[in-house]
Design an enzyme around this catalytic site. Structure first.
Site, PDB file in Angstrom:
ATOM      1  N   ARG A 195       0.760  -1.064  -0.058  1.00 30.41           N
ATOM      2  CA  ARG A 195       0.081  -0.023   0.147  1.00 30.41           C
ATOM      3  C   ARG A 195       0.853   1.372  -0.172  1.00 30.41           C
ATOM      4  O   ARG A 195       0.449   2.305  -0.242  1.00 30.41           O
ATOM      5  CB  ARG A 195      -0.950  -0.043   1.351  1.00 30.41           C
ATOM      6  CG  ARG A 195      -2.325  -1.044   1.008  1.00 30.41           C
ATOM      7  CD  ARG A 195      -3.128  -1.155   1.977  1.00 30.41           C
ATOM      8  NE  ARG A 195      -2.398  -1.980   3.291  1.00 30.41           N
ATOM      9  CZ  ARG A 195      -3.065  -2.587   4.104  1.00 30.41           C
ATOM     10  NH1 ARG A 195      -4.494  -2.512   3.945  1.00 30.41           N
ATOM     11  NH2 ARG A 195      -2.475  -3.143   5.053  1.00 30.41           N
ATOM     12  N   ASP A 202       1.657 -23.106  -0.512  1.00 27.90           N
ATOM     13  CA  ASP A 202       1.611 -23.520   0.874  1.00 27.90           C
ATOM     14  C   ASP A 202       0.096 -23.472   1.426  1.00 27.90           C
ATOM     15  O   ASP A 202      -0.394 -23.949   2.500  1.00 27.90           O
ATOM     16  CB  ASP A 202       2.494 -22.982   1.754  1.00 27.90           C
ATOM     17  CG  ASP A 202       2.359 -23.477   3.263  1.00 27.90           C
ATOM     18  OD1 ASP A 202       2.363 -24.734   3.352  1.00 27.90           O
ATOM     19  OD2 ASP A 202       2.354 -22.852   4.245  1.00 27.90           O
ATOM     20  N   HIS A 223      -0.079 -26.287   4.317  1.00 27.30           N
ATOM     21  CA  HIS A 223      -0.075 -24.903   5.177  1.00 27.30           C
ATOM     22  C   HIS A 223       0.846 -25.355   6.374  1.00 27.30           C
ATOM     23  O   HIS A 223       0.250 -25.270   7.460  1.00 27.30           O
ATOM     24  CB  HIS A 223      -1.630 -24.569   5.720  1.00 27.30           C
ATOM     25  CG  HIS A 223      -1.907 -23.115   6.067  1.00 27.30           C
ATOM     26  ND1 HIS A 223      -2.933 -22.562   6.050  1.00 27.30           N
ATOM     27  CD2 HIS A 223      -0.778 -22.476   6.736  1.00 27.30           C
ATOM     28  CE1 HIS A 223      -2.859 -21.614   6.486  1.00 27.30           C
ATOM     29  NE2 HIS A 223      -1.563 -21.180   6.816  1.00 27.30           N
TER      30      HIS A 223
END
Ligand code: NDP
Ligand code: DGY
Length: 328
Positions: free
Chosen positions: A186, A269, A293
């Site tokens: 951002r 993942d 994960h």
């Protein structure tokens, strides 16, 4: 010591590392109710179990929404999640009810960055294919044109989300001879200087990178960010890695990009859903490596995460400063 009546009810949605459990037990203020299993608590059990709780210790696989908060009722003071990601928490609803939230930043950064590098190398150097060929007799001799792949030396790496983990990944990749390190986010990050990071628009990153690494948080802005248009801009020789959240990626579009040769390979993942069904099309592709994960899955990291989660919870129950409180 509190009397039995004064004890605060804490609902724990899974079996967690003993380091954290011991802290909760020793504190002497909790009446613990634990879903004592390695498998997720069924929704109906969660709604029942959380009723009247003052504290909730949850996991990233538990969707904590208005229904759960209503089921918990007005006692609920604190939610402590055993994760740094908090996209499973309905933050607006939680904030509205004045509930505090604890999470686990920093303590899992190194483990997750390490796993990301491992996944990147595994994917780009085609390690699962090589291992398979050794086992199935496909390895006939040393062949100059066999199992060639793309390496990091001299490459351009693009990191989407140069946060704690993104920066730790960049730090680890640079010594492999990465020539340019691009990043988006951002706003530009002063800490990017350390890795000679160039802040670029997403479009530039996607077009110019040989490796695109996703390490941003999942938000309404990043949901589905990696879609058909995104993959169509990537180089045909490029490798895509995601260790953030599955929903950042449109998996149908990723399958299209991988099977048509639009991109060279992908390492994930995280997926949608988790677990990924064993007959999912992505699992049929040789150029897609999927892990279950495990970014933060080292014994020590999970132990420290559970301690931090317990300490956040206890601080929330006693109204004191949390070691890691999410600013709502
Ligand atoms: P941070 O908050 O430090 O980093 C998140 C980054 O995402 C920030 O740099 C932020 O940029 C960036 N970001 C947010 N919105 C956008 C956007 N629209 N475009 C590009 N970048 C954006 O968190 P961590 O680094 O600690 O963790 C990141 C995520 O990794 C977690 O939220 C979690 O989902 C995932 N994770 C996965 C693990 C695994 O096991 N695979 C383990 C641990 C975490 P800015 O600062 O400019 O807002
Ligand atoms: C997190 O913490 O958000 C990870 O996905 C698991 O450690």
């Amino acid at each position: 010591m509190m009397s039995a009546q004064q004890m605060l009810k804490v609902y724990v949605t899974r079996r967690i590392p003993q380091e954290g459990m011991k802290l909760l037990q020793k504190a002497g203020i909790c009446n613990l109710s634990v879903w004592d299993s390695d498998e997720p608590v069924p929704r109906a059990e969660l709604l029942k179990g959380v009723a009247g709780a003052h504290g909730l210790l949850c996991l990233l696989s538990d969707k904590i929404d208005a229904e759960v908060l209503d089921a918990a009722g007005p006692n609920l003071k604190v939610i402590s999640t055993l994760s740094v990601g908090f996209d499973h928490l309905a933050i607006d609803e939680i904030k509205k009810r004045g509930i505090r939230v604890g999470y686990t930043p920093d303590v899992l950064t190194d483990a997750t960055a390490e796993l990301t590098v491992a996944l990147l190398l595994t994917t780009c150097r085609r390690l699962p294919e090589g291992v398979e060929e050794v086992k199935n007799g496909g390895w006939s001799t040393w062949k100059p044109l066999w199992l060639c792949s793309y390496g990091l030396s001299g490459s351009t790496v693009g990191v989407i989300g140069l946060g704690r983990i993104g920066l730790a990944i960049a730090r680890r990749l640079k010594p492999f001879g990465v020539k340019r390190l691009l990043y988006t986010g951002r706003q530009p990050k002063p800490q990017a200087q350390e890795v000679d990071g160039e802040y670029v628009p997403l479009d530039t990153l996607v077009r110019e990178s040989d490796f695109v690494v996703v390490s941003c948080s999942l938000t309404p802005d990043t949901q589905g960010l990696c879609d058909k248009t995104f993959f169509s801009k990537m180089k045909k020789t490029s490798v895509f890695i995601n260790t953030s959240r599955g929903a950042v990626v449109n998996q149908e579009d990723l399958f299209g990009a991988l099977s048509s040769g639009q991109i060279a390979a992908a390492g994930l993942d995280v997926t949608t859903p988790e677990p990924l069904p064993t007959d999912h099309p992505l699992l049929s592709l040789k150029n897609c490596v999927v892990l279950p994960h495990i970014g933060s899955a080292t014994y020590s990291t999970r132990g420290v995460m559970s301690e931090l989660t317990a300490n956040n919870l206890l601080a929330g129950l006693t109204g004191s400063e949390m070691p890691s409180e999410l600013k709502l």
